[in-house]
Design a protein around this motif. Structure first.
Motif, PDB file in Angstrom:
ATOM      1  N   LYS A  12      23.701  19.459 -39.586  1.00 57.54           N
ATOM      2  CA  LYS A  12      23.403  18.037 -39.547  1.00 57.54           C
ATOM      3  C   LYS A  12      22.039  17.765 -38.919  1.00 57.54           C
ATOM      4  O   LYS A  12      21.438  16.739 -39.150  1.00 57.54           O
ATOM      5  N   GLN A  13      21.577  18.653 -38.067  1.00 56.09           N
ATOM      6  CA  GLN A  13      20.409  18.379 -37.261  1.00 56.09           C
ATOM      7  C   GLN A  13      19.137  19.009 -37.798  1.00 56.09           C
ATOM      8  O   GLN A  13      18.088  18.878 -37.214  1.00 56.09           O
ATOM      9  N   MET A  14      19.206  19.677 -38.923  1.00 52.83           N
ATOM     10  CA  MET A  14      18.061  20.429 -39.407  1.00 52.83           C
ATOM     11  C   MET A  14      16.818  19.568 -39.581  1.00 52.83           C
ATOM     12  O   MET A  14      15.708  20.011 -39.348  1.00 52.83           O
ATOM     13  N   ALA A  15      16.988  18.285 -39.951  1.00 54.63           N
ATOM     14  CA  ALA A  15      15.835  17.433 -40.202  1.00 54.63           C
ATOM     15  C   ALA A  15      15.296  16.773 -38.938  1.00 54.63           C
ATOM     16  O   ALA A  15      14.293  16.089 -38.980  1.00 54.63           O
ATOM     17  N   LEU A  16      15.977  16.975 -37.809  1.00 57.09           N
ATOM     18  CA  LEU A  16      15.560  16.330 -36.580  1.00 57.09           C
ATOM     19  C   LEU A  16      14.556  17.179 -35.828  1.00 57.09           C
ATOM     20  O   LEU A  16      14.664  18.397 -35.794  1.00 57.09           O
ATOM     21  N   PRO A  17      13.556  16.546 -35.157  1.00 55.45           N
ATOM     22  CA  PRO A  17      12.647  17.307 -34.315  1.00 55.45           C
ATOM     23  C   PRO A  17      13.409  17.904 -33.146  1.00 55.45           C
ATOM     24  O   PRO A  17      14.296  17.278 -32.590  1.00 55.45           O
ATOM     25  N   THR A  18      13.079  19.147 -32.808  1.00 58.33           N
ATOM     26  CA  THR A  18      13.850  19.860 -31.792  1.00 58.33           C
ATOM     27  C   THR A  18      13.302  19.700 -30.389  1.00 58.33           C
ATOM     28  O   THR A  18      13.932  20.121 -29.440  1.00 58.33           O
ATOM     29  N   PRO A  25      15.109  17.429 -27.680  1.00 62.64           N
ATOM     30  CA  PRO A  25      15.041  16.595 -28.881  1.00 62.64           C
ATOM     31  C   PRO A  25      14.764  15.131 -28.555  1.00 62.64           C
ATOM     32  O   PRO A  25      15.231  14.611 -27.539  1.00 62.64           O
ATOM     33  N   TRP A  26      14.024  14.457 -29.452  1.00 58.79           N
ATOM     34  CA  TRP A  26      13.705  13.048 -29.237  1.00 58.79           C
ATOM     35  C   TRP A  26      14.964  12.186 -29.183  1.00 58.79           C
ATOM     36  O   TRP A  26      14.985  11.129 -28.554  1.00 58.79           O
ATOM     37  N   GLY A  27      16.010  12.635 -29.855  1.00 53.95           N
ATOM     38  CA  GLY A  27      17.261  11.880 -29.797  1.00 53.95           C
ATOM     39  C   GLY A  27      17.777  11.719 -28.383  1.00 53.95           C
ATOM     40  O   GLY A  27      18.445  10.721 -28.069  1.00 53.95           O
ATOM     41  N   LEU A  28      17.458  12.688 -27.523  1.00 55.01           N
ATOM     42  CA  LEU A  28      17.891  12.584 -26.132  1.00 55.01           C
ATOM     43  C   LEU A  28      17.269  11.362 -25.467  1.00 55.01           C
ATOM     44  O   LEU A  28      17.889  10.735 -24.597  1.00 55.01           O
ATOM     45  N   SER A  29      16.042  11.002 -25.868  1.00 59.00           N
ATOM     46  CA  SER A  29      15.394   9.833 -25.254  1.00 59.00           C
ATOM     47  C   SER A  29      16.147   8.549 -25.594  1.00 59.00           C
ATOM     48  O   SER A  29      16.315   7.670 -24.736  1.00 59.00           O
ATOM     49  N   THR A  30      16.601   8.420 -26.837  1.00 59.58           N
ATOM     50  CA  THR A  30      17.356   7.227 -27.233  1.00 59.58           C
ATOM     51  C   THR A  30      18.652   7.121 -26.436  1.00 59.58           C
ATOM     52  O   THR A  30      18.998   6.049 -25.903  1.00 59.58           O
ATOM     53  N   LEU A  31      19.363   8.234 -26.346  1.00 66.06           N
ATOM     54  CA  LEU A  31      20.626   8.245 -25.604  1.00 66.06           C
ATOM     55  C   LEU A  31      20.378   8.049 -24.116  1.00 66.06           C
ATOM     56  O   LEU A  31      21.146   7.375 -23.418  1.00 66.06           O
ATOM     57  N   PHE A  32      19.293   8.636 -23.608  1.00 65.91           N
ATOM     58  CA  PHE A  32      18.906   8.530 -22.196  1.00 65.91           C
ATOM     59  C   PHE A  32      18.710   7.056 -21.824  1.00 65.91           C
ATOM     60  O   PHE A  32      19.292   6.567 -20.843  1.00 65.91           O
ATOM     61  N   GLY A 218      18.943  10.779 -36.744  1.00 66.58           N
ATOM     62  CA  GLY A 218      19.248  11.204 -38.099  1.00 66.58           C
ATOM     63  C   GLY A 218      20.663  10.821 -38.489  1.00 66.58           C
ATOM     64  O   GLY A 218      21.070   9.672 -38.360  1.00 66.58           O
ATOM     65  N   SER A 219      21.434  11.800 -38.951  1.00 66.77           N
ATOM     66  CA  SER A 219      22.804  11.531 -39.390  1.00 66.77           C
ATOM     67  C   SER A 219      23.846  11.904 -38.343  1.00 66.77           C
ATOM     68  O   SER A 219      25.044  11.804 -38.610  1.00 66.77           O
TER      69      SER A 219
END
Length: 519
Positions: A12-18, A25-32, A218-219
């Motif tokens: 699921k995470q292949m398209a996300l920046p690591t 990962p940048w997703g951590l910033s959103t959740l943070f 992402g997804s």
């Protein structure tokens, strides 16, 4: 048919920046930042509650007995974490993690608005209705946002522990500033100014997630678990909706009857019975997983470890969650808070823990990674044992402080450094236990139960908050002899639990297969 939740997270995470957010990962910033603002609102509101409800009517409060006010805070906080269990279940089976988080954020925002309006309505109903909405919303948001943090690290290992430590730092930044801002406004200008500030923080968190989730996650977390058989899937969804409808009807009925005086409620009695209910929920849930959960042999071993960690986490939180009740009242009644002519709001002491957290969290995140690289990594149970021991030292500090108050007959107020020292040791204990516990839940949970396992983790916090609220009334100028007894029992329980778990740690580690090792 939609993609099932048990598709490997790495796919699921292949398209996300690591990387990108402190090497994560940048997703951590959103959740943070979403969690930071949600915690700003939650911790900003919580310490005001016992002070507000126990304040005299002339001071704008409800004029409640402090034992009852403390019990209500315990029930509220316990319910917040208890709601994480159905919140994880709803996300797993119906909404998906992301929609559950968004729905939860909206409900929490509505709850704060309701509490803020209670001052204009001159009624307790909007106040308590607001608390109920916050309970529902946090139950949907809290376990599922942590579950997505785990999904950001499909490789697992020490890097995931480090990611959770950074995430945990965001929690405590929000808690620190929330209690500073709302405490100052609430105690100096009026309770509802503090309540309003907490609500603004939640609205910022809601906007953060709404604007950034799609771009950075992402997804991840979009789809719930779906049964391969469409008929079974439809039946499961109907069951969930029916349970939700019945539950909401019961809650609304109780609130209305209590508000009309038809159903008299004693918070201390309710809190006592809730303790048995919470323990029963945990036992029944784990029993269900083992008997009818469809677990493999390896999954049952890992769930067994989750149960052990649950028990000791509940002991830890039962002590730690005295902060908004007994320790909060100790700060108000028995601590010298005047510095250079300025009286420090008693709620500011609640922020000391958060200050130590975000000062020390980077050190602990680096420490766990360094120990892993050198082959000296501690197992999660060993870290738990350390956490219990340090928290025990923190309450030993309070034993000495309480005896100083008792020996003077309550005529002197002790130095604020006693509370600061206690919070320091409790913080070290928290850093050894809480981020590691969050990470362990995502590592050990069977994939199809990951949301529910996060709910189980927060159920341990629910037990702790409830007990912390029930004992809060023992800090009272009219019951001075009860204070040392409270802190002696608390410190003794923590130290004993640390010794027991420390002895069990090597056995637990060997019990697990290499594939499920928690090192």
């Amino acid at each position: 048919m939609s993609e099932p939740m048990d598709v490997p997270a790495s796919a699921k995470q292949m398209a996300l920046p690591t990387s990108g957010f402190f090497g994560h990962p940048w997703g951590l910033s959103t959740l943070f930042f979403t969690e930071m603002w949600e915690r700003f609102s939650y911790y900003g509101l919580r310490p005001l509650l016992v002070l507000f409800m126990s304040a005299a009517l002339a001071q704008g409060g409800f004029g409640m007995d402090r034992g009852q006010a403390s019990a209500i805070v315990g029930i509220y906080a316990a319910s917040v974490y208890l709601a994480s269990l159905p919140g994880g279940w709803i996300a797993d089976r119906l909404l998906g993690l992301r929609r559950a988080i968004m729905t939860g954020a909206v409900l929490i925002s509505c709850g704060h608005i309701s509490i803020g309006l209670s001052s204009f309505a001159h009624s307790k109903i909007p106040f308590f209705m607001g608390l109920v909405l916050i309970v529902f919303g946090t139950g949907l948001l809290k376990p599922n946002i942590s579950a997505i943090v785990g999904d950001l690290y499909p490789e697992g290992g020490a890097r995931r522990d480090a990611g959770f430590s950074i995430f945990y730092m965001g929690i405590n930044i929000g808690a620190f500033f929330g209690q500073i801002v709302t405490g100052f406004l609430g105690e100096k200008f009026g309770w509802h100014f503090g309540f309003g500030a907490a609500g603004v923080g939640m609205l910022i968190g809601l906007a953060t997630f709404a604007l950034l989730a799609k771009k950075t996650l992402g997804s991840l977390g979009l789809e719930p678990t779906r049964h391969p058989d469409a008929a079974v899937q439809a039946r499961q969804q109907r069951t969930i909706k029916l349970v939700l409808a019945v539950g909401l009807i019961i809650v609304i009925l109780v609130i209305v009857l209590a508000a009309l005086g038809v159903l008299p409620l004693n918070p201390q009695v309710i809190g006592g019975y809730m303790t048995y209910v919470l323990v029963g929920v945990a036992v029944v849930y784990f029993g269900y997983l083992f008997i009818a959960g469809g677990l493999t042999s390896d999954e049952k071993k890992r769930v067994s470890v989750i149960f052990i960690l649950f028990v000791f986490a509940a002991i830890f939180w039962s002590a730690f969650e005295q902060a908004p009740t007994s320790l909060n009242l100790f700060a108000r009644d028995f601590t010298d808070r005047v510095v250079a002519g300025f009286e420090i709001p008693s709620t500011w002491f609640q922020s000391v823990n958060s200050l130590f957290i975000f000062l020390c969290a980077p050190f602990f995140a680096a420490l766990w990674v360094r120990m892993a690289k050198s082959g000296r990594e501690l197992s999660s149970p060993a870290k738990f044992a350390l956490g219990l021991g340090f928290a025990g030292i923190g309450f030993i500090v309070m034993i000495f402080a309480s005896y100083m108050v008792l020996s003077s007959g309550g005529k002197i107020k002790v130095s604020p450094w006693w509370l600061v020292g206690s919070y320091f040791f409790q913080t070290i204990g928290e850093l050894c236990l809480s981020p590691v516990g969050l990470s362990s839940m995502t590592k050990l949970s069977p994939r199809k139960y990951v949301g529910q396992m996060m709910g189980i983790w927060f159920l341990a916090s629910s037990v702790g908050n409830l007990i912390g609220g029930l004992v809060g009334g023992h800090v009272d100028p009219n019951k001075l002899d009860q204070m040392p007894q409270l802190f002696i029992v608390t410190a003794g329980s923590l130290i004993l639990a640390a010794l027991i778990l420390g002895g069990l740690s090597p056995i637990i580690k060997k019990f697990l297969t290499p594939q499920s090792n928690m090192g």
